[in-house]
Design a protein around this motif. Structure first.
Motif, PDB file in Angstrom:
ATOM      1  N   PHE A 120       6.775   4.366  -2.438  1.00  0.00           N
ATOM      2  CA  PHE A 120       6.776   4.415  -0.982  1.00  0.00           C
ATOM      3  C   PHE A 120       5.378   4.135  -0.432  1.00  0.00           C
ATOM      4  O   PHE A 120       4.676   5.059   0.008  1.00  0.00           O
ATOM      5  N   PRO A 121       4.916   2.872  -0.414  1.00  0.00           N
ATOM      6  CA  PRO A 121       3.552   2.570   0.038  1.00  0.00           C
ATOM      7  C   PRO A 121       3.335   2.873   1.521  1.00  0.00           C
ATOM      8  O   PRO A 121       2.210   3.140   1.937  1.00  0.00           O
ATOM      9  N   ASP A 122       4.392   2.876   2.321  1.00  0.00           N
ATOM     10  CA  ASP A 122       4.236   3.197   3.746  1.00  0.00           C
ATOM     11  C   ASP A 122       3.773   4.633   3.961  1.00  0.00           C
ATOM     12  O   ASP A 122       3.086   4.935   4.938  1.00  0.00           O
ATOM     13  N   VAL A 123       4.151   5.512   3.055  1.00  0.00           N
ATOM     14  CA  VAL A 123       3.731   6.916   3.163  1.00  0.00           C
ATOM     15  C   VAL A 123       2.210   7.009   3.039  1.00  0.00           C
ATOM     16  O   VAL A 123       1.559   7.731   3.792  1.00  0.00           O
ATOM     17  N   LEU A 124       1.630   6.272   2.115  1.00  0.00           N
ATOM     18  CA  LEU A 124       0.185   6.274   1.948  1.00  0.00           C
ATOM     19  C   LEU A 124      -0.499   5.781   3.219  1.00  0.00           C
ATOM     20  O   LEU A 124      -1.472   6.381   3.678  1.00  0.00           O
ATOM     21  N   THR A 125       0.028   4.724   3.792  1.00  0.00           N
ATOM     22  CA  THR A 125      -0.551   4.182   5.024  1.00  0.00           C
ATOM     23  C   THR A 125      -0.525   5.223   6.140  1.00  0.00           C
ATOM     24  O   THR A 125      -1.494   5.385   6.866  1.00  0.00           O
ATOM     25  N   LYS A 126       0.572   5.930   6.269  1.00  0.00           N
ATOM     26  CA  LYS A 126       0.681   6.958   7.314  1.00  0.00           C
ATOM     27  C   LYS A 126      -0.357   8.061   7.125  1.00  0.00           C
ATOM     28  O   LYS A 126      -0.964   8.523   8.070  1.00  0.00           O
TER      29      LYS A 126
END
Length: 96
Positions: A9-15
Protein backbone atom coordinates in the motif's frame (compact mmCIF):
# COMPACT_ATOMS: atom_id res chain seq x y z
CA UNK A 1 5.71 -6.35 8.63
CA UNK A 2 5.81 -2.56 8.14
CA UNK A 3 8.01 -2.70 4.98
CA UNK A 4 5.71 -5.38 3.59
CA UNK A 5 2.60 -3.23 4.21
CA UNK A 6 4.29 -0.20 2.64
CA UNK A 7 5.14 -2.30 -0.41
CA UNK A 8 1.51 -3.42 -0.72
CA UNK A 9 0.00 0.00 0.00
CA UNK A 10 2.37 2.80 -1.16
CA UNK A 11 -0.38 5.43 -0.82
CA UNK A 12 -0.36 4.89 2.94
CA UNK A 13 3.30 5.92 3.09
CA UNK A 14 2.56 9.06 1.10
CA UNK A 15 -0.24 10.01 3.48
CA UNK A 16 1.95 9.61 6.57
CA UNK A 17 5.00 11.34 5.12
CA UNK A 18 3.18 14.44 3.87
CA UNK A 19 0.18 14.40 6.26
CA UNK A 20 -1.85 16.27 3.64
CA UNK A 21 -5.11 14.91 5.06
CA UNK A 22 -4.68 17.12 8.15
CA UNK A 23 -5.64 20.75 8.15
CA UNK A 24 -4.24 22.86 10.91
CA UNK A 25 -5.53 24.79 12.80
CA UNK A 26 -8.40 22.38 13.33
CA UNK A 27 -12.02 23.39 12.64
CA UNK A 28 -11.07 26.54 10.73
CA UNK A 29 -12.39 27.33 7.26
CA UNK A 30 -9.19 28.28 5.41
CA UNK A 31 -11.21 29.29 2.34
CA UNK A 32 -12.19 32.44 4.29
CA UNK A 33 -8.88 33.90 5.51
CA UNK A 34 -10.42 37.31 6.12
CA UNK A 35 -12.00 35.83 9.26
CA UNK A 36 -8.54 34.92 10.61
CA UNK A 37 -6.05 37.36 9.11
CA UNK A 38 -6.28 41.10 8.65
CA UNK A 39 -6.12 42.48 5.09
CA UNK A 40 -6.26 39.03 3.46
CA UNK A 41 -8.48 37.61 0.74
CA UNK A 42 -8.61 34.23 -1.00
CA UNK A 43 -8.21 34.24 -4.79
CA UNK A 44 -8.02 31.47 -7.37
CA UNK A 45 -5.82 31.39 -10.48
CA UNK A 46 -6.38 29.09 -13.43
CA UNK A 47 -2.87 28.11 -14.52
CA UNK A 48 -3.98 25.88 -17.38
CA UNK A 49 -7.25 24.19 -18.35
CA UNK A 50 -8.45 22.04 -15.50
CA UNK A 51 -5.88 23.28 -12.96
CA UNK A 52 -6.81 25.93 -10.42
CA UNK A 53 -4.43 27.21 -7.74
CA UNK A 54 -5.72 28.91 -4.62
CA UNK A 55 -3.79 31.88 -3.25
CA UNK A 56 -4.07 34.29 -0.38
CA UNK A 57 -3.37 37.93 -1.06
CA UNK A 58 -2.30 39.79 2.07
CA UNK A 59 -1.49 43.47 1.85
CA UNK A 60 1.20 44.81 4.22
CA UNK A 61 0.39 46.62 7.43
CA UNK A 62 1.39 49.93 5.84
CA UNK A 63 -1.64 49.61 3.54
CA UNK A 64 -4.00 48.27 6.22
CA UNK A 65 -6.08 51.45 6.50
CA UNK A 66 -6.43 51.58 2.72
CA UNK A 67 -7.52 47.92 2.52
CA UNK A 68 -10.12 48.16 5.29
CA UNK A 69 -13.54 47.10 3.97
CA UNK A 70 -12.39 46.59 0.36
CA UNK A 71 -13.63 43.76 -1.81
CA UNK A 72 -11.99 41.35 -4.26
CA UNK A 73 -11.59 43.79 -7.22
CA UNK A 74 -9.55 46.16 -5.02
CA UNK A 75 -7.19 43.34 -4.01
CA UNK A 76 -6.81 42.23 -7.64
CA UNK A 77 -5.99 45.80 -8.67
CA UNK A 78 -3.51 46.09 -5.79
CA UNK A 79 -1.55 43.16 -7.25
CA UNK A 80 -0.84 45.22 -10.37
CA UNK A 81 0.21 48.52 -8.80
CA UNK A 82 3.78 49.72 -8.19
CA UNK A 83 4.16 47.98 -4.80
CA UNK A 84 6.39 44.87 -4.72
CA UNK A 85 4.84 41.42 -4.47
CA UNK A 86 6.37 38.65 -2.36
CA UNK A 87 5.45 35.12 -3.31
CA UNK A 88 5.68 32.62 -0.46
CA UNK A 89 5.55 28.95 -1.44
CA UNK A 90 4.50 27.06 1.66
CA UNK A 91 5.43 23.55 0.57
CA UNK A 92 3.39 20.41 0.21
CA UNK A 93 1.18 20.59 3.31
CA UNK A 94 -2.02 20.73 1.27
CA UNK A 95 -3.38 23.88 2.86
CA UNK A 96 -2.46 27.53 2.72
Amino acid sequence: SVPFLIRLFPDVLTKFVFLNFLSFPFFVDLRRPELLLNNTISLYLTTEPGITVGIWHTVPGSRAAEAQGKDQPWYEEALGDAHPVIIYLHGNGGTR
